[in-house]
Design an enzyme around this catalytic site. Structure first.
Site, PDB file in Angstrom:
ATOM      1  N   ASP A   1       6.951 -12.807 -20.505  1.00 34.04           N
ATOM      2  CA  ASP A   1       7.889 -13.870 -20.810  1.00 34.04           C
ATOM      3  C   ASP A   1       7.448 -15.184 -20.173  1.00 34.04           C
ATOM      4  O   ASP A   1       7.222 -15.260 -18.962  1.00 34.04           O
ATOM      5  CB  ASP A   1       9.291 -13.497 -20.312  1.00 34.04           C
ATOM      6  CG  ASP A   1      10.357 -14.413 -20.880  1.00 34.04           C
ATOM      7  OD1 ASP A   1      10.542 -14.403 -22.098  1.00 34.04           O
ATOM      8  OD2 ASP A   1      10.983 -15.154 -20.098  1.00 34.04           O
TER       9      ASP A   1
ATOM     10  N   ASP B   1       3.474 -17.564 -15.281  1.00 29.30           N
ATOM     11  CA  ASP B   1       4.148 -18.863 -15.344  1.00 29.30           C
ATOM     12  C   ASP B   1       5.082 -19.087 -14.167  1.00 29.30           C
ATOM     13  O   ASP B   1       5.667 -20.164 -14.047  1.00 29.30           O
ATOM     14  CB  ASP B   1       4.946 -18.985 -16.642  1.00 29.30           C
ATOM     15  CG  ASP B   1       6.169 -18.071 -16.662  1.00 29.30           C
ATOM     16  OD1 ASP B   1       6.008 -16.858 -16.365  1.00 29.30           O
ATOM     17  OD2 ASP B   1       7.274 -18.552 -16.957  1.00 29.30           O
TER      18      ASP B   1
ATOM     19  N   ASP C   1       1.283 -11.805 -17.533  1.00 27.74           N
ATOM     20  CA  ASP C   1       2.731 -11.717 -17.565  1.00 27.74           C
ATOM     21  C   ASP C   1       3.176 -11.967 -19.011  1.00 27.74           C
ATOM     22  O   ASP C   1       2.426 -12.536 -19.811  1.00 27.74           O
ATOM     23  CB  ASP C   1       3.322 -12.764 -16.615  1.00 27.74           C
ATOM     24  CG  ASP C   1       4.834 -12.744 -16.600  1.00 27.74           C
ATOM     25  OD1 ASP C   1       5.407 -11.659 -16.388  1.00 27.74           O
ATOM     26  OD2 ASP C   1       5.438 -13.810 -16.819  1.00 27.74           O
TER      27      ASP C   1
END
Length: 338
Positions: free
Chosen positions: A21, A218, A19
């Site tokens: 961001d 995250d 991922d």
């Protein structure tokens, strides 16, 4: 219970789906240590795919930004929810079918690459489907017309259902807000391409290759749940939106296979925590739950601290149905007094 790996993850898995961001960059800047960790994982032979739910940008634009941040990347390394959505459409529609594309440049380009014809006007009666994605230039009039056509039976594919979008001025409404509005009006649930639905990860594996993929993210509700939906292992890094309070409250569908403070977790082995009568031990740390409160003592690496804390907290949550109180632990080992 967390998984374990006696060898570094970059050798135990041959593909890392990263991922962006909160994992690779944050607020427009590379996460500390991320470029070096990514380079080391690649040097160890690991394939890398940069996966994003953002359907507005093209892979070329994403790769250019990564290079600017010090992360070597090529367009073929980038897989977007727009590409996954276009793949869903192409699997069911004849070549050169007209598709109403309500979104940004990335959505239109992905359709063209799959042999479909993107159409911007909702007044085109020849469209075979509608696909939506984030796009600040989408007109309200087109949304109104598309909503009516979806209600009347036009097939609808959504790139993602993210409720927020990171911006320079803070989290802003994401494409998921639009999806909710259209779904409420039409009574139709779209077919979704992006995380936590599995098409995006399937597309990343298909494009980049790899027999032992690992999702790295995250967010528990998109990255980790998406990995479970796709049946692949996951690594949660704690450089983005997930902190201690969110981690200890995670139910089974949102629990990662591995946890690490950052992308250096790709370069290390992951020992298995040991459950105890009142908590868990890992690498010199002892996590204990007493009267619903989590405490961690001992010494060792930050990653082992997180492993012990998560294992003890999840065992208590499964036993009592109530998340533990993390109180004075604040948000991790870096906040502990020396």
């Amino acid at each position: 219970m967390l998984g374990s790996s006696p060898t570094p993850l970059c050798r135990a898995y041959d593909l890392a789906m990263l991922d962006l961001d909160g994992v690779v960059y944050l607020s427009g800047r590379a996460v500390d240590g991320a470029p070096a960790a990514i380079a080391s994982a690649r040097d160890a032979g690991m394939r890398l795919a940069f996966v994003t739910n953002n359907a507005s940008r093209t892979p070329e634009a994403v790769a250019e930004n990564l290079v600017h941040l010090g992360v070597p990347a090529w367009p073929e390394d980038v897989v977007t929810s727009a590409q996954a959505a276009a793949r869903i459409l192409a699997a069911r529609l004849p070549p050169e079918s007209r598709v109403l594309a309500l979104g940004g440049e990335g959505l239109a380009k992905a359709l063209l690459e799959e042999g479909l014809v993107p159409v911007r006007s909702a007044e085109d009666d020849a469209v075979a489907a509608v696909v939506t994605g984030y796009g600040p230039e989408v007109r309200w009039g087109d949304l109104m017309r598309a909503a009516v056509r979806i209600r009347d039976g036009l097939w609808w594919v959504a790139s993602n259902t993210d409720l927020t979008l990171p911006t320079s001025f803070g989290p802003a409404p994401g494409h998921g807000v639009l999806v909710r509005m259209l779904a409420e009006f039409t009574g139709v649930t779209p077919e979704v391409a992006g995380k936590p639905a599995r098409p995006l990860l399937d597309e990343a594996i298909r494009r980049v290759g790899g027999r032992r993929p690992l999702m790295v993210g995250d967010r528990l509700d998109t990255d980790i749940e998406g990995a479970r939906q796709a049946g692949v292992a996951s690594l949660l890094v704690l450089t983005g939106v997930t902190g201690l309070a969110e981690l200890v409250a995670a139910d089974t569908p949102h629990r990662p296979t591995y946890v690490a403070s950052g992308l250096t977790g790709l370069l290390r082995a992951h020992p298995e925590p040991t459950l105890t009568a009142d908590g868990a031990d890992c690498g010199g740390w002892r996590a204990v739950v007493a009267e619903g409160r989590l405490s961690v003592g001992g010494s060792g690496t930050p990653d082992d601290w997180w492993r012990a804390a998560a294992t003890a907290a999840w065992a208590a949550l499964d036993r009592t149905g109530t998340p533990v109180d993390v109180g004075g632990l604040a948000d991790g080992p870096d906040t502990l007094a020396p």
